[in-house]
Design an enzyme around this catalytic site. Structure first.
Site, PDB file in Angstrom:
ATOM      1  N   LYS A  79      15.321  -0.089   5.166  1.00  0.00           N
ATOM      2  CA  LYS A  79      14.911   0.385   3.829  1.00  0.00           C
ATOM      3  C   LYS A  79      15.131   1.898   3.702  1.00  0.00           C
ATOM      4  CE  LYS A  79      12.134   1.489   0.334  1.00  0.00           C
ATOM      5  NZ  LYS A  79      11.780   1.152  -0.957  1.00  0.00           N
ATOM      6  N   LYS A  84       9.010  11.072  -0.282  1.00  0.00           N
ATOM      7  CA  LYS A  84       8.298  10.388   0.810  1.00  0.00           C
ATOM      8  C   LYS A  84       9.299   9.623   1.678  1.00  0.00           C
ATOM      9  CE  LYS A  84       5.978   6.058   1.326  1.00  0.00           C
ATOM     10  NZ  LYS A  84       5.192   4.950   0.832  1.00  0.00           N
ATOM     11  N   LEU A 100       0.827  -1.212   0.000  1.00  0.00           N
ATOM     12  CA  LEU A 100       0.000   0.000   0.000  1.00  0.00           C
ATOM     13  C   LEU A 100       0.860   1.261   0.000  1.00  0.00           C
ATOM     14  CD1 LEU A 100      -2.718  -1.138   2.590  1.00  0.00           C
ATOM     15  CD2 LEU A 100      -2.609  -1.548   0.131  1.00  0.00           C
ATOM     16  N   PRO A 101       0.235   2.406  -0.354  1.00  0.00           N
ATOM     17  CA  PRO A 101       1.032   3.624  -0.535  1.00  0.00           C
ATOM     18  C   PRO A 101       1.482   4.318   0.747  1.00  0.00           C
ATOM     19  CG  PRO A 101      -1.271   4.031  -1.083  1.00  0.00           C
ATOM     20  CD  PRO A 101      -1.148   2.565  -0.818  1.00  0.00           C
ATOM     21  N   THR A 159       6.141   0.595   2.118  1.00  0.00           N
ATOM     22  CA  THR A 159       7.175   1.386   2.791  1.00  0.00           C
ATOM     23  C   THR A 159       6.470   2.426   3.648  1.00  0.00           C
ATOM     24  OG1 THR A 159       8.726   1.130   0.965  1.00  0.00           O
ATOM     25  CG2 THR A 159       9.122   2.953   2.464  1.00  0.00           C
TER      26      THR A 159
HETATM   27  P1  NAD Z   1       0.665   2.536  -6.095  1.00  0.00           P
HETATM   28  O1  NAD Z   1      -0.042   3.777  -5.666  1.00  0.00           O
HETATM   29  O2  NAD Z   1       0.863   2.278  -7.536  1.00  0.00           O
HETATM   30  O3  NAD Z   1      -0.127   1.253  -5.503  1.00  0.00           O
HETATM   31  C1  NAD Z   1      -0.708   1.224  -4.248  1.00  0.00           C
HETATM   32  C2  NAD Z   1      -2.089   0.597  -4.411  1.00  0.00           C
HETATM   33  O4  NAD Z   1      -2.693   0.391  -3.136  1.00  0.00           O
HETATM   34  C3  NAD Z   1      -3.060   1.475  -5.217  1.00  0.00           C
HETATM   35  O5  NAD Z   1      -3.500   0.757  -6.350  1.00  0.00           O
HETATM   36  C4  NAD Z   1      -4.208   1.741  -4.232  1.00  0.00           C
HETATM   37  O6  NAD Z   1      -5.466   1.789  -4.864  1.00  0.00           O
HETATM   38  C5  NAD Z   1      -4.079   0.550  -3.320  1.00  0.00           C
HETATM   39  N1  NAD Z   1      -4.720   0.712  -2.031  1.00  0.00           N
HETATM   40  C6  NAD Z   1      -4.715   1.768  -1.194  1.00  0.00           C
HETATM   41  N2  NAD Z   1      -5.427   1.488  -0.078  1.00  0.00           N
HETATM   42  C7  NAD Z   1      -5.884   0.212  -0.214  1.00  0.00           C
HETATM   43  C8  NAD Z   1      -6.687  -0.669   0.590  1.00  0.00           C
HETATM   44  N3  NAD Z   1      -7.155  -0.278   1.764  1.00  0.00           N
HETATM   45  N4  NAD Z   1      -6.943  -1.903   0.118  1.00  0.00           N
HETATM   46  C9  NAD Z   1      -6.460  -2.308  -1.065  1.00  0.00           C
HETATM   47  N5  NAD Z   1      -5.716  -1.529  -1.881  1.00  0.00           N
HETATM   48  C10 NAD Z   1      -5.434  -0.287  -1.455  1.00  0.00           C
HETATM   49  O7  NAD Z   1       2.039   2.518  -5.300  1.00  0.00           O
HETATM   50  P2  NAD Z   1       3.324   1.619  -5.621  1.00  0.00           P
HETATM   51  O8  NAD Z   1       4.254   2.371  -6.480  1.00  0.00           O
HETATM   52  O9  NAD Z   1       2.871   0.248  -5.996  1.00  0.00           O
HETATM   53  O10 NAD Z   1       3.991   1.578  -4.164  1.00  0.00           O
HETATM   54  C11 NAD Z   1       3.474   0.766  -3.138  1.00  0.00           C
HETATM   55  C12 NAD Z   1       4.446   0.802  -1.972  1.00  0.00           C
HETATM   56  O11 NAD Z   1       5.716   0.327  -2.400  1.00  0.00           O
HETATM   57  C13 NAD Z   1       4.676   2.201  -1.405  1.00  0.00           C
HETATM   58  O12 NAD Z   1       4.727   2.106  -0.012  1.00  0.00           O
HETATM   59  C14 NAD Z   1       6.008   2.617  -2.018  1.00  0.00           C
HETATM   60  O13 NAD Z   1       6.716   3.537  -1.204  1.00  0.00           O
HETATM   61  C15 NAD Z   1       6.718   1.288  -2.116  1.00  0.00           C
HETATM   62  N6  NAD Z   1       7.747   1.192  -3.161  1.00  0.00           N
HETATM   63  C16 NAD Z   1       7.522   1.697  -4.399  1.00  0.00           C
HETATM   64  C17 NAD Z   1       8.513   1.592  -5.360  1.00  0.00           C
HETATM   65  C18 NAD Z   1       8.302   2.148  -6.762  1.00  0.00           C
HETATM   66  O14 NAD Z   1       9.294   2.277  -7.504  1.00  0.00           O
HETATM   67  N7  NAD Z   1       7.077   2.436  -7.160  1.00  0.00           N
HETATM   68  C19 NAD Z   1       9.720   0.951  -5.076  1.00  0.00           C
HETATM   69  C20 NAD Z   1       9.897   0.397  -3.812  1.00  0.00           C
HETATM   70  C21 NAD Z   1       8.892   0.520  -2.856  1.00  0.00           C
END
Ligand code: NAD
Length: 297
Positions: free
Chosen positions: A170, A245, A64-65, A95
């Protein structure tokens, strides 16, 4: 295994798809219907209620975000924690700040459930290729139980320590990443300002004591390296907003422990300024353009 997967966005989508490819039965829930359709096309069973993704799940994974989303999912008014079978392992890959991670895992433990934090380093490309690093925090036996599943989605699996330690490791890593990316960018700009070729300078520094990951695999100067965001208008990759973030989380962590992190604090400020100039959606290596000399325009 039967897996309930929450959050099939940029990272969670490909991670869930890799679990399906490895033969697991994945039931996915997300707030965005289009993402559920994509998960379904990748072989997961998409459901429109969180409770349905928990039913019969042997493992629950969330990606999740934000901390708010994590507490909302597990502990909110319609939180799923109570619906999860006590034998089911909970793996939160989001994260978030370590304090929230520890708090949610602590409440889970008080209710007889085991939850580990397992944030990911490696980006969207890595998630698709199944190569990211999982940095876990929680009981050692729970991390060992999670390992085979994490290995379906990633290459390196570490246990940093107890609950929340994965989150701390991390953000230490991402703070260092921001610092060496900024250092690389300013060094390249200074060299170019003195008439050096950025590719030649990169090669020299890479093979010398300035060598680092940004120079080796993620050069921020456009055209020096193929297949990196810098050579594609800084599109794709790891966004400035996400780096911001993580640097905010690092700053919070430093305040909590009283640690001195001057480089991390400066990196956060520079990335905040870069985002405020309208570059939040670009890859984080675009910090290179922050140092562009006036003569270059
Ligand atoms: P994203 O916004 O693409 O995906 C997050 C998803 O969670 C969204 O689709 C949202 O609708 C969903 N969501 C929110 N609340 C929810 C709930 N209660 N139930 C079900 N789904 C729910 O974000 P992302 O890029 O996939 O990142 C996700 C996590 O990974 C973050 O914490 C981010 O910091 C971490 N991260 C991202 C990257 C990157 O390069 N994108 C790399 C490493 C770590």
């Amino acid at each position: 295994m039967k897996i309930g997967f929450f959050g099939v966005g940029n990272m969670g989508g490909p991670m869930a798809a890799n679990l399906v490819k490895a033969g697991h039965e994945v039931t996915a829930f997300d707030l965005v219907p289009a993402l559920l359709e994509a998960a379904s096309a990748a072989g997961a069973r998409a459901v429109d209620q969180p409770a349905l993704a928990v039913q019969g799940a042997e493992v629950v994974i969330s990606m999740l975000p934000s901390a708010k989303a994590v507490t909302g999912l597990y502990l909110g008014e319609q939180g799923i924690l109570d619906l999860i079978d006590p034998d089911t392992l909970i793996i939160d890959c989001s994260t978030i700040d370590a304090a929230t991670s520890r708090r949610v895992a602590g409440i889970a433990a008080d209710n007889g459930r085991v939850m580990i934090d397992a944030p990911v380093s490696g980006g969207v490309g890595g998630a698709k290729a199944g190569t990211p690093t999982f940095i876990c925090g929680g009981p050692a036996d729970a991390v060992e139980q999670a390992r085979p599943l994490l290995e379906c989605m990633g290459k390196n699996i570490f246990r940093a320590g107890d609950s929340g330690a994965g989150q701390v490791a991390k953000i230490c890593n991402n703070m260092l990443l921001a610092v060496h990316m900024i250092g690389t960018a300013e060094a390249l700009q200074m060299g170019v300002d003195h008439g050096l070729d950025p590719a030649a300078l990169s090669e020299i520094m890479r093979a010398s004591s300035g060598g680092n990951w940004s120079l080796e695999v993620y050069n921020p100067w456009p055209g020096v390296m193929p297949n990196v965001p810098a050579s594609n208008g800084y599109q794709g990759g790891f966004g400035v907003n996400l780096m911001n973030k993580d640097l905010g989380l690092a700053l919070e962590a430093a305040l909590t422990s009283g640690s001195s992190t001057p480089m991390g604090a400066l990196a956060r400020s520079l990335y905040a300024a870069h985002a405020n100039q309208g570059h939040g959606g670009l890859d984080f290596s675009s910090i290179q353009t922050y140092f562009r000399s006036r003569d270059a325009d």
